[in-house]
Design a protein around this motif. Structure first.
Motif, PDB file in Angstrom:
ATOM      1  N   UNK A 190       0.833  -1.203   0.000  1.00  0.00           N
ATOM      2  CA  UNK A 190       0.000   0.000   0.000  1.00  0.00           C
ATOM      3  C   UNK A 190       0.864   1.249   0.000  1.00  0.00           C
ATOM      4  N   UNK A 191       1.954   1.216   0.756  1.00  0.00           N
ATOM      5  CA  UNK A 191       2.901   2.331   0.787  1.00  0.00           C
ATOM      6  C   UNK A 191       3.483   2.577  -0.609  1.00  0.00           C
ATOM      7  N   UNK A 192       3.870   1.503  -1.289  1.00  0.00           N
ATOM      8  CA  UNK A 192       4.465   1.637  -2.623  1.00  0.00           C
ATOM      9  C   UNK A 192       3.444   2.124  -3.647  1.00  0.00           C
ATOM     10  N   UNK A 193       2.229   1.615  -3.563  1.00  0.00           N
ATOM     11  CA  UNK A 193       1.171   2.066  -4.477  1.00  0.00           C
ATOM     12  C   UNK A 193       0.863   3.548  -4.233  1.00  0.00           C
ATOM     13  N   UNK A 194       0.928   3.969  -2.980  1.00  0.00           N
ATOM     14  CA  UNK A 194       0.706   5.378  -2.659  1.00  0.00           C
ATOM     15  C   UNK A 194       1.770   6.257  -3.313  1.00  0.00           C
ATOM     16  N   UNK A 195       3.017   5.774  -3.346  1.00  0.00           N
ATOM     17  CA  UNK A 195       4.084   6.515  -4.034  1.00  0.00           C
ATOM     18  C   UNK A 195       3.710   6.734  -5.499  1.00  0.00           C
ATOM     19  N   UNK A 196       3.199   5.680  -6.139  1.00  0.00           N
ATOM     20  CA  UNK A 196       2.819   5.789  -7.553  1.00  0.00           C
ATOM     21  C   UNK A 196       1.652   6.746  -7.719  1.00  0.00           C
ATOM     22  N   UNK A 197       0.630   6.582  -6.894  1.00  0.00           N
ATOM     23  CA  UNK A 197      -0.558   7.432  -6.993  1.00  0.00           C
ATOM     24  C   UNK A 197      -0.232   8.897  -6.741  1.00  0.00           C
ATOM     25  N   UNK A 198       0.744   9.156  -5.873  1.00  0.00           N
ATOM     26  CA  UNK A 198       1.142  10.532  -5.567  1.00  0.00           C
ATOM     27  C   UNK A 198       2.048  11.136  -6.637  1.00  0.00           C
ATOM     28  N   UNK A 199       2.480  10.307  -7.597  1.00  0.00           N
ATOM     29  CA  UNK A 199       3.385  10.800  -8.631  1.00  0.00           C
ATOM     30  C   UNK A 199       4.759  11.150  -8.088  1.00  0.00           C
ATOM     31  N   UNK A 200       5.186  10.422  -7.051  1.00  0.00           N
ATOM     32  CA  UNK A 200       6.435  10.768  -6.379  1.00  0.00           C
ATOM     33  C   UNK A 200       7.659  10.618  -7.275  1.00  0.00           C
TER      34      UNK A 200
END
Length: 304
Positions: A148-158
């Motif tokens: 979930x942490x890694x997917x959040x990175x993608x969703x945030x456009x990090x």
């Protein structure tokens, strides 16, 4: 073999950067920034901006392929069975919950450390990879928290945002290093009629290099600060996607394993959930990841 892969990748990326930058500079007609009349600030600014940004974006564009090749990531077939299929389903479910229109590729790579990372040039072309060590040492809920942490990175456009910040910082470092070196050259300039420089070409380039190191250290503080900020944001996003308890449990498991006197756990890891070895003092300014205990406390505070 792995070492040779890294050497080849390093050489290929740098050749691609040099060729691309040279073509862009020629197409834009950028003139040399050092002329007989002195320093051309406009040309210098364009020169540094192109060099700073192009290198960062080339690295971003090929980041996914480099990660797969250099780390030995094996992309999981979405229709495979067993735990691999469960891993893909978990990532895809989290990605849909994060509003991603195209599902990330999911991969596993060899390694005994607990590690995971997300990479890729865009939200629609991304990769989430976990180490075999993570799968061996974490239970299902903890794995979900990490994913979930890694997917959040993608969703945030990090990945893109980090590239922009790094590129801008690189450009400023190059710009101010050359201005500072030119200033030193002017101070050492002779008083003869020809106005000869006080240093030769080699000495001038060494001065530029020295100032780039100095300003690069200062610039890395800015990059590290944003990296720590995005980790907190990804923790929050991961808690929203998988549940706060799972996110906290994942971080607690990571913390527990880093405290083990195990040689494998002291090995360096390139991952979004990596624990920085720098603790306290002024070195904290250069840490790309906040201390795990701080991240856990922040999530627990929000939960209360």
């Amino acid at each position: 073999m792995a070492f040779m892969k890294r050497i080849l990748l390093f050489a290929a990326v740098n050749i691609a950067i040099v060729v691309t930058v040279s073509l862009v500079l020629n197409l834009l007609g950028v003139q040399p920034y050092l002329t007989e009349r002195g320093l051309n600030i406009g040309s210098l600014a364009v020169f540094c901006l192109i060099w700073g940004m192009v290198g960062s974006f080339i690295s971003l564009l090929i980041s996914k392929k480099i990660a797969i090749w250099s780390m030995g990531v094996e992309i999981i077939d979405p229709y495979a069975g067993g735990r691999a299929a469960e891993l893909v389903q978990m990532v895809h479910r989290l990605a849909k919950g994060a509003g991603l229109s195209k599902m990330p590729d999911v991969g596993i790579y060899p390694g005994v450390e607990i590690n995971a990372f997300a990479t890729g040039p865009s939200k629609n072309n991304s990769l989430v990879a976990v180490s075999q060590g993570l799968l061996n040492r974490m239970d299902r809920d903890e794995v979900e928290g990490v994913l979930a942490h890694e997917v959040a990175h993608i969703a945030n456009g990090d990945m893109v945002t980090m590239t922009l910040i790094q590129g801008v910082v690189n450009a400023f470092v190059m710009f101010f290093a050359r201005i500072a070196a030119y200033g030193v050259s002017q101070l050492l300039r002779g008083d003869d009629e020809e106005g000869a420089s006080g240093m030769g070409y080699f000495a001038h380039m060494m001065t530029v290099f020295a100032f780039e190191i100095l300003f690069g250290i200062l610039g890395s503080i800015i990059v590290a600060w944003f990296s720590r900020y995005r980790e907190f944001r990804a923790d929050s996003g991961g808690a929203t996607l998988a549940g706060r308890n799972k996110m906290i449990r994942a971080l607690q498991r990571l913390k527990a394993n880093t405290e083990l006197p195990d040689e494998d756990q002291r090995a360096p890891a390139m991952a979004a959930l990596k624990i920085s070895s720098r603790k306290g003092g002024w070195l904290h300014l250069f840490a790309t990841h906040p201390p795990l205990e701080v991240r856990i406390a922040r999530l627990q505070q929000y939960a209360s």
